[in-house]
Design a protein around this motif. Structure first.
Motif, PDB file in Angstrom:
ATOM      1  N   LEU A 111      39.971 -31.965  -2.500  1.00  0.00           N
ATOM      2  CA  LEU A 111      40.401 -33.236  -3.066  1.00  0.00           C
ATOM      3  C   LEU A 111      40.594 -34.252  -1.948  1.00  0.00           C
ATOM      4  O   LEU A 111      41.279 -33.966  -0.958  1.00  0.00           O
ATOM      5  CB  LEU A 111      41.722 -33.088  -3.820  1.00  0.00           C
ATOM      6  CG  LEU A 111      41.716 -32.341  -5.154  1.00  0.00           C
ATOM      7  CD1 LEU A 111      43.150 -32.218  -5.676  1.00  0.00           C
ATOM      8  CD2 LEU A 111      40.838 -33.050  -6.166  1.00  0.00           C
ATOM      9  N   ALA A 112      39.989 -35.426  -2.104  1.00  0.00           N
ATOM     10  CA  ALA A 112      40.293 -36.561  -1.238  1.00  0.00           C
ATOM     11  C   ALA A 112      41.353 -37.401  -1.940  1.00  0.00           C
ATOM     12  O   ALA A 112      41.280 -37.631  -3.151  1.00  0.00           O
ATOM     13  CB  ALA A 112      39.042 -37.384  -0.982  1.00  0.00           C
ATOM     14  N   LEU A 264      43.030 -30.497   1.034  1.00  0.00           N
ATOM     15  CA  LEU A 264      43.294 -31.915   0.782  1.00  0.00           C
ATOM     16  C   LEU A 264      42.849 -32.744   1.983  1.00  0.00           C
ATOM     17  O   LEU A 264      43.028 -32.338   3.132  1.00  0.00           O
ATOM     18  CB  LEU A 264      44.792 -32.128   0.533  1.00  0.00           C
ATOM     19  CG  LEU A 264      45.403 -31.307  -0.617  1.00  0.00           C
ATOM     20  CD1 LEU A 264      46.914 -31.501  -0.656  1.00  0.00           C
ATOM     21  CD2 LEU A 264      44.770 -31.681  -1.953  1.00  0.00           C
ATOM     22  N   ARG A 265      42.289 -33.929   1.690  1.00  0.00           N
ATOM     23  CA  ARG A 265      41.830 -34.833   2.746  1.00  0.00           C
ATOM     24  C   ARG A 265      42.390 -36.224   2.471  1.00  0.00           C
ATOM     25  O   ARG A 265      42.449 -36.673   1.319  1.00  0.00           O
ATOM     26  CB  ARG A 265      40.295 -34.935   2.764  1.00  0.00           C
ATOM     27  CG  ARG A 265      39.537 -33.621   2.757  1.00  0.00           C
ATOM     28  CD  ARG A 265      39.788 -32.811   4.010  1.00  0.00           C
ATOM     29  NE  ARG A 265      39.417 -33.483   5.212  1.00  0.00           N
ATOM     30  CZ  ARG A 265      38.280 -33.265   5.890  1.00  0.00           C
ATOM     31  NH1 ARG A 265      37.406 -32.375   5.447  1.00  0.00           N
ATOM     32  NH2 ARG A 265      38.022 -33.907   7.006  1.00  0.00           N
ATOM     33  N   GLY A 267      42.039 -39.875   4.884  1.00  0.00           N
ATOM     34  CA  GLY A 267      41.716 -40.428   6.193  1.00  0.00           C
ATOM     35  C   GLY A 267      41.276 -39.312   7.118  1.00  0.00           C
ATOM     36  O   GLY A 267      40.430 -38.489   6.767  1.00  0.00           O
ATOM     37  N   ALA A 268      41.850 -39.275   8.318  1.00  0.00           N
ATOM     38  CA  ALA A 268      41.496 -38.228   9.277  1.00  0.00           C
ATOM     39  C   ALA A 268      42.327 -36.962   9.093  1.00  0.00           C
ATOM     40  O   ALA A 268      42.092 -35.964   9.781  1.00  0.00           O
ATOM     41  CB  ALA A 268      41.675 -38.748  10.704  1.00  0.00           C
ATOM     42  N   ILE A 269      43.296 -36.986   8.172  1.00  0.00           N
ATOM     43  CA  ILE A 269      44.187 -35.841   7.977  1.00  0.00           C
ATOM     44  C   ILE A 269      43.576 -34.839   7.006  1.00  0.00           C
ATOM     45  O   ILE A 269      42.986 -35.215   5.985  1.00  0.00           O
ATOM     46  CB  ILE A 269      45.544 -36.305   7.416  1.00  0.00           C
ATOM     47  CG1 ILE A 269      46.238 -37.236   8.407  1.00  0.00           C
ATOM     48  CG2 ILE A 269      46.450 -35.107   7.109  1.00  0.00           C
ATOM     49  CD1 ILE A 269      46.641 -36.571   9.693  1.00  0.00           C
ATOM     50  N   TYR A 270      43.709 -33.567   7.321  1.00  0.00           N
ATOM     51  CA  TYR A 270      43.363 -32.536   6.351  1.00  0.00           C
ATOM     52  C   TYR A 270      44.471 -31.498   6.280  1.00  0.00           C
ATOM     53  O   TYR A 270      45.205 -31.264   7.244  1.00  0.00           O
ATOM     54  CB  TYR A 270      42.018 -31.870   6.663  1.00  0.00           C
ATOM     55  CG  TYR A 270      41.873 -31.285   8.041  1.00  0.00           C
ATOM     56  CD1 TYR A 270      42.525 -30.113   8.410  1.00  0.00           C
ATOM     57  CD2 TYR A 270      41.045 -31.897   8.974  1.00  0.00           C
ATOM     58  CE1 TYR A 270      42.368 -29.577   9.676  1.00  0.00           C
ATOM     59  CE2 TYR A 270      40.890 -31.362  10.248  1.00  0.00           C
ATOM     60  CZ  TYR A 270      41.547 -30.203  10.589  1.00  0.00           C
ATOM     61  OH  TYR A 270      41.405 -29.673  11.840  1.00  0.00           O
ATOM     62  N   CYS A 309      51.958 -34.331   1.151  1.00  0.00           N
ATOM     63  CA  CYS A 309      52.580 -33.203   0.431  1.00  0.00           C
ATOM     64  C   CYS A 309      53.996 -33.044   0.976  1.00  0.00           C
ATOM     65  O   CYS A 309      54.197 -32.398   2.009  1.00  0.00           O
ATOM     66  CB  CYS A 309      51.789 -31.917   0.650  1.00  0.00           C
ATOM     67  SG  CYS A 309      50.159 -31.907  -0.069  1.00  0.00           S
ATOM     68  N   PRO A 310      54.991 -33.621   0.324  1.00  0.00           N
ATOM     69  CA  PRO A 310      56.355 -33.598   0.867  1.00  0.00           C
ATOM     70  C   PRO A 310      56.897 -32.209   1.168  1.00  0.00           C
ATOM     71  O   PRO A 310      57.719 -32.048   2.068  1.00  0.00           O
ATOM     72  CB  PRO A 310      57.167 -34.285  -0.245  1.00  0.00           C
ATOM     73  CG  PRO A 310      56.184 -35.210  -0.906  1.00  0.00           C
ATOM     74  CD  PRO A 310      54.870 -34.472  -0.884  1.00  0.00           C
TER      75      PRO A 310
END
Length: 389
Positions: A111-112, A264-265, A267-270, A309-310
């Motif tokens: 999921l983006a 999960l994606r 921006g540049a974070i996965y 994702c808290p």
């Protein structure tokens, strides 16, 4: 009188191959040659095998997110990435059989995510690029995305489901490749630098006919002895000088109640959940060649992931690390024959080393066994970088 028998095909010759570098590209190519095609292989690496970028990665198999909408990249990078993704299911099965262990492959969709206008615009750009290529995807309202992955922060604006994009446990893969090669009578693993020599300008390695340079970002620095002096491999093909390094820092946290189960994606974070941990990555640092994580960068990365994702905020950190990716000016690998007659290269895979390992191995094996390549595969030869320079 009977006509004389035709000469044997060129491909009937079985070369002895030396592979320089035991990251996932070198390991996968050794597996393709020795285990699947019956070609004797010696794998050389003075560093621990399967470490480096292959160990530091998160195992993303993401042709859509990584290549479909990227600007300034090789024009056929997405097609090559899609080929890599399509090979992974069978590659993981073959590897599991050969090593008698699981590689952690998962084809579950990624999921983006978008939480602001800029991220939403980037997501729509990706969706349009996938539409133009006829690639399956689905734009999801926040409520549907939360049903699929309840750990996502409540202020989600939009999500994009990408069935093409999965993941694998990269560390399990390199361990399985090493085990499979240790079992093969045609594979020899040597924990040392290859004793390359130059004789009359030609590369030689005793007992071997062909050489593959697969040393990641250090490929150009592989040493060749000539007249008692150590020379860089770049002297045999200047294209190798186009490989640069890109640092990246990552961390992993323990699973906890409500921790994410979907890749999960944003921006540049996965965020990449594995069986025993959740990997969070990654910074992108051009020209940085350090394997020491920086506490401030790691803390910022952890905080950005917790924004998505808290639940991740309070999960205990298991490990922090830094890796070094090899890249090229067009963000695509160089795969093919070099200017030296018996030297091949497979390096510069940037963020797609894990994804492209099976297709890279197949291309190199086909070349070494004198099988014709498709125009797509030929377009990734190292010569393209010299022509563009």
């Amino acid at each position: 009188m009977n006509a004389p028998p035709p000469p044997p095909p060129i491909s009937s010759f079985t070369p002895k191959v030396a592979i320089l570098g035991a990251g996932i590209i070198g390991l996968a190519t050794a597996f393709e040659l020795a285990v699947k095609r019956g070609v004797p292989v010696t794998l050389y690496d003075p560093a621990p095998m399967g470490r480096g970028a292959s160990w530091a990665a998160a195992g993303m198999l993401a042709p859509a997110y990584e290549a479909a909408a990227e600007e300034g990249v090789h024009p056929h990078l997405f097609e090559l990435c899609m080929e890599g993704a399509e090979l992974w299911p069978d590659f993981s099965i073959d590897l599991a059989h050969a090593a008698d262990t699981d590689s952690g492959y998962s084809g579950r969709p990624s999921l983006a995510l978008a939480f602001d206008k800029a991220e939403t615009a980037a997501m729509h750009k990706l969706a349009r690029a996938l539409d133009a290529r006829g690639i399956s995807h689905e734009e999801l309202p926040p409520a549907t995305a939360h049903l699929l992955e309840p750990s996502i922060a409540p202020d989600l604006i939009a999500a994009l489901q990408m069935p093409t994009d999965g993941q694998v446990d990269n560390r399990a893969v390199v361990r399985a490749l090493i085990m499979a090669l240790q079992r093969s009578p045609l594979a020899t693993l040597r924990s040392e630098a290859a004793p390359l020599r130059s004789e009359g300008g030609r590369l030689t390695l005793e007992g071997h006919d062909l050489i593959l340079a697969a040393g990641g970002w250090n490929t150009a620095a592989i040493k060749v002895e000539e007249n008692g002096q150590p020379l860089s491999l770049v002297n045999w093909d200047p294209a190798l000088d186009q490989i640069d390094c890109y640092g990246g820092q990552m961390l992993s946290v323990a699973h906890g109640y409500g921790s994410p189960e979907t890749t999960l994606r944003c921006g540049a974070i996965y965020i990449a959940p594995k069986a025993d941990r959740v990997i969070i990555g990654a910074t992108v640092e051009p020209g940085v060649a350090t394997e020491a994580p920086e506490p401030e960068a790691i803390a910022a990365l952890h905080a950005r992931a917790a924004r998505l994702c808290p639940v991740l905020e309070n999960l205990p950190v298991i490990e922090t690390w830094a890796g070094i990716r090899p890249g090229t000016p067009d963000r695509a690998p160089m795969i093919g024959a070099t200017a030296a007659p018996n030297l091949f290269v497979a390096a510069g895979h940037y963020r797609n080393g894990i994804l492209l390992a099976p297709i890279t191995a197949r291309i190199i094996a086909d070349l070494m066994l004198c099988k014709p390549l498709s125009p797509l595969h030929e377009s990734f030869s190292p010569g393209r970088l010299c022509a563009a320079a």
